[in-house]
Design a protein around this motif. Structure first.
Motif, PDB file in Angstrom:
ATOM      1  N   ALA A 184      19.511  11.735 -37.216  1.00 35.14           N
ATOM      2  CA  ALA A 184      18.471  12.531 -37.876  1.00 35.14           C
ATOM      3  C   ALA A 184      19.097  13.572 -38.799  1.00 35.14           C
ATOM      4  N   PHE A 185      20.220  14.153 -38.384  1.00 34.67           N
ATOM      5  CA  PHE A 185      20.926  15.136 -39.214  1.00 34.67           C
ATOM      6  C   PHE A 185      21.341  14.505 -40.537  1.00 34.67           C
ATOM      7  N   VAL A 186      21.952  13.312 -40.456  1.00 34.94           N
ATOM      8  CA  VAL A 186      22.406  12.621 -41.662  1.00 34.94           C
ATOM      9  C   VAL A 186      21.211  12.240 -42.545  1.00 34.94           C
ATOM     10  N   ALA A 187      20.148  11.745 -41.916  1.00 31.40           N
ATOM     11  CA  ALA A 187      18.959  11.347 -42.679  1.00 31.40           C
ATOM     12  C   ALA A 187      18.305  12.549 -43.351  1.00 31.40           C
ATOM     13  N   THR A 188      18.314  13.686 -42.678  1.00 33.47           N
ATOM     14  CA  THR A 188      17.754  14.909 -43.269  1.00 33.47           C
ATOM     15  C   THR A 188      18.544  15.312 -44.507  1.00 33.47           C
ATOM     16  N   ALA A 189      19.864  15.316 -44.386  1.00 28.55           N
ATOM     17  CA  ALA A 189      20.704  15.673 -45.524  1.00 28.55           C
ATOM     18  C   ALA A 189      20.538  14.678 -46.664  1.00 28.55           C
ATOM     19  N   ALA A 190      20.460  13.384 -46.333  1.00 25.32           N
ATOM     20  CA  ALA A 190      20.306  12.359 -47.356  1.00 25.32           C
ATOM     21  C   ALA A 190      18.965  12.480 -48.071  1.00 25.32           C
ATOM     22  N   SER A 191      17.914  12.721 -47.299  1.00 28.87           N
ATOM     23  CA  SER A 191      16.578  12.859 -47.884  1.00 28.87           C
ATOM     24  C   SER A 191      16.514  14.052 -48.828  1.00 28.87           C
ATOM     25  N   ARG A 193      12.398   7.321 -33.717  1.00 30.83           N
ATOM     26  CA  ARG A 193      12.751   6.820 -35.049  1.00 30.83           C
ATOM     27  C   ARG A 193      13.514   7.915 -35.799  1.00 30.83           C
ATOM     28  N   PRO A 194      14.760   8.178 -35.397  1.00 24.13           N
ATOM     29  CA  PRO A 194      15.496   9.334 -35.929  1.00 24.13           C
ATOM     30  C   PRO A 194      15.720   9.296 -37.435  1.00 24.13           C
ATOM     31  N   TRP A 195      15.889   8.098 -37.999  1.00 24.85           N
ATOM     32  CA  TRP A 195      16.132   8.043 -39.442  1.00 24.85           C
ATOM     33  C   TRP A 195      14.877   8.423 -40.226  1.00 24.85           C
ATOM     34  N   LEU A 196      13.717   7.938 -39.768  1.00 14.61           N
ATOM     35  CA  LEU A 196      12.462   8.329 -40.422  1.00 14.61           C
ATOM     36  C   LEU A 196      12.191   9.813 -40.195  1.00 14.61           C
ATOM     37  N   ALA A 197      12.464  10.282 -38.975  1.00 14.79           N
ATOM     38  CA  ALA A 197      12.275  11.708 -38.683  1.00 14.79           C
ATOM     39  C   ALA A 197      13.109  12.563 -39.623  1.00 14.79           C
ATOM     40  N   GLY A 198      14.372  12.189 -39.802  1.00 11.82           N
ATOM     41  CA  GLY A 198      15.237  12.941 -40.705  1.00 11.82           C
ATOM     42  C   GLY A 198      14.753  12.890 -42.144  1.00 11.82           C
ATOM     43  N   ALA A 199      14.244  11.728 -42.553  1.00  4.02           N
ATOM     44  CA  ALA A 199      13.722  11.611 -43.918  1.00  4.02           C
ATOM     45  C   ALA A 199      12.558  12.569 -44.143  1.00  4.02           C
ATOM     46  N   LEU A 200      11.695  12.712 -43.130  1.00  2.00           N
ATOM     47  CA  LEU A 200      10.566  13.642 -43.244  1.00  2.00           C
ATOM     48  C   LEU A 200      11.046  15.097 -43.242  1.00  2.00           C
ATOM     49  N   LEU A 201      11.945  15.410 -42.341  1.00  5.13           N
ATOM     50  CA  LEU A 201      12.441  16.786 -42.257  1.00  5.13           C
ATOM     51  C   LEU A 201      13.194  17.183 -43.530  1.00  5.13           C
ATOM     52  N   GLY A 202      13.882  16.225 -44.142  1.00 14.47           N
ATOM     53  CA  GLY A 202      14.593  16.515 -45.381  1.00 14.47           C
ATOM     54  C   GLY A 202      13.668  16.897 -46.520  1.00 14.47           C
ATOM     55  N   CYS A 203      12.407  16.459 -46.446  1.00 12.28           N
ATOM     56  CA  CYS A 203      11.434  16.813 -47.484  1.00 12.28           C
ATOM     57  C   CYS A 203      11.143  18.315 -47.508  1.00 12.28           C
ATOM     58  N   LEU A 221      16.834  24.176 -39.391  1.00 11.80           N
ATOM     59  CA  LEU A 221      16.844  22.744 -39.078  1.00 11.80           C
ATOM     60  C   LEU A 221      18.234  22.138 -38.890  1.00 11.80           C
ATOM     61  N   PRO A 222      19.186  22.367 -39.798  1.00  8.98           N
ATOM     62  CA  PRO A 222      20.499  21.738 -39.604  1.00  8.98           C
ATOM     63  C   PRO A 222      21.150  22.127 -38.284  1.00  8.98           C
ATOM     64  N   PHE A 223      20.974  23.382 -37.878  1.00  8.55           N
ATOM     65  CA  PHE A 223      21.569  23.847 -36.618  1.00  8.55           C
ATOM     66  C   PHE A 223      20.881  23.194 -35.424  1.00  8.55           C
ATOM     67  N   ALA A 224      19.556  23.076 -35.490  1.00  7.58           N
ATOM     68  CA  ALA A 224      18.820  22.456 -34.382  1.00  7.58           C
ATOM     69  C   ALA A 224      19.256  21.010 -34.179  1.00  7.58           C
ATOM     70  N   LEU A 225      19.387  20.272 -35.268  1.00 10.05           N
ATOM     71  CA  LEU A 225      19.759  18.862 -35.165  1.00 10.05           C
ATOM     72  C   LEU A 225      21.223  18.692 -34.751  1.00 10.05           C
TER      73      LEU A 225
END
Length: 406
Positions: free
Chosen positions: A224-231, A191-201, A212-216
């Motif tokens: 997940a990268f986009v979701a992290t940035a958005a979150s 669930r990459p979008w949910l994963a990114g939302a959590l990581l963005g927190c 994190l941004p480099f790992a993704l």
């Protein structure tokens, strides 16, 4: 005589290398002793508390008084005041009846103020308990997902990980950051979008999100990268909308004090686990320590560029946690709750595929690191944390290599 000494040394090295003596019964026995010590310490801490002070005269939950006071000020309609040391300190003193406790600064971005906001709706001690139970439950859920095949006794042994007690004693947010890290990487591929939302927190504690941004990106996990940035962006915007531009401006202007906390040693280097702190503890000038820290961060980015494409999500999570602890200059011993993620994954891999040479000893050192790091650093001037983290990282990377052909 010389041959005898050499034979003894060889047997010792072999025992450490193989770790065969670290069998299940020994580990459970050691964990039982450690657990009894921790329970006794926790009972002393709780039963000796009075007027929101612990038996040592510090605020109950030490750093939590900063979070609760920030919440009270924000709920009173003055969200800039948590970044005003005088106003923030005055409220902290009132929580403990005016006792001399020093000052516990609030250097977090307003995103964390958003998370803290409900805390002062409850009385201080009850709020501390609620905070620890809520974040601790999320932490246990994440680590439990990483260790699905452990027996109840083995899970109980894992619960004696000293970083847990450290985080409880400090009333800190280590449970929250580790839960976000762990659940984010557990869900990364499914669930990459949910994963990114959590990581963005993790934007609430940006020094733990530097890798994190480099790992993704290097692993090609772009959703997940986009979701992290958005979150991270949405949380920042939400805090701006709720607390206003002035709060963000006050936070940003206070970053110089946060920098001085690091460079001037307002937080003792012995309490920290970063490479920067280790260099300062060994009396290196601040500029040399910072240069070493920057070099380590760049090295971690290069490492991720080389290995991220050939890792599973769980291995990427383990490597990212260890790389983060080596890349960030500001991490304290309670932040070692994060170590539970690579330790759990390495334990699971070792049980399933067999342990690598030195791996059991590295796992043992990683497990006791939160207990030993501060006493060794502050008592003997020996900063061991970066060395242990490097050893764990080397073993994680070693698991990526194909087995040698016979």
């Amino acid at each position: 005589m010389l041959g005898q000494k050499r034979a003894i040394a060889d047997r010792f090295v072999q025992a450490v290398r193989s770790g065969d003596w670290l069998d299940r019964s020994r580990l459970l026995g050691y964990a039982a002793i450690l657990g009894a010590f921790e329970v006794g310490l926790l009972l002393f801490w709780i039963l000796g508390a009075h007027d929101n002070l612990d038996p040592t005269g510090k605020p109950l939950g030490t750093d939590f008084i900063s979070f609760w006071s920030a919440s009270r000020l924000a709920l009173d309609g003055t969200p800039t005041l948590p970044y005003n040391p005088e106003a923030h300190a005055a409220l902290q003193a009132s929580v403990v009846g005016g006792a001399e406790i020093g000052y516990f600064g609030f250097f977090y971005p307003p995103v964390f103020l958003l998370i803290c906001l409900p805390l002062a709706l409850l009385p201080y001690a009850l709020s501390l308990l609620t905070w620890l139970v809520a974040t601790g439950t999320a932490y246990a859920a994440a680590i439990g997902r990483l260790l699905p095949r452990l027996a109840p006794l083995e899970l109980a042994a894992c619960a004696t990980f000293p970083a847990i007690l450290l985080n409880i004693g400090h009333g800190q947010n280590g449970f929250l950051s580790a839960a976000l890290f762990g659940l984010g990487f557990i869900l990364l591929d499914k669930r990459p979008w949910l994963a990114g939302a959590l990581l963005g927190c993790l934007v609430f504690k940006p020094q733990l999100a530097v890798i994190l941004p480099f790992a993704l990106a290097f692993s090609g996990r772009w959703p997940a990268f986009v979701a992290t940035a958005a979150s991270a962006t949405l949380l920042s915007l939400a805090s701006w909308a709720l607390f206003g531009t002035e709060t963000w401006a006050t936070f940003l202007s206070g970053l110089l004090l946060a920098q001085a906390t690091l460079s001037e040693g307002f937080v003792e280097p012995g309490k920290m686990v970063s490479l920067y702190a280790a260099a300062r503890l060994l009396h290196a000038p601040s500029w040399i320590a910072l240069t070493l820290q920057i070099a380590a961060a760049l090295a971690m980015i290069v490492l991720l560029a080389r290995v991220a494409r050939r890792t599973t999500a769980s291995t990427l999570g383990a490597i990212s946690v260890l790389a983060t602890l080596l890349a960030t200059p500001f991490a304290l011993d309670y932040d070692l709750t994060l170590l539970a993620i690579p330790l759990a994954l390495m334990l699971a891999a070792g049980r399933e595929h067999g342990f690598l040479p030195w791996e059991k000893m590295a796992l043992l050192l990683g497990f006791v690191l939160p207990l030993a790091s501060r006493p060794l650093a502050m008592g003997l001037g020996v900063p061991i944390a970066p060395l242990v983290v490097v050893a764990l990282l080397a073993l994680c990377v070693a698991r990526l290599r194909p087995p040698a052909s016979s």
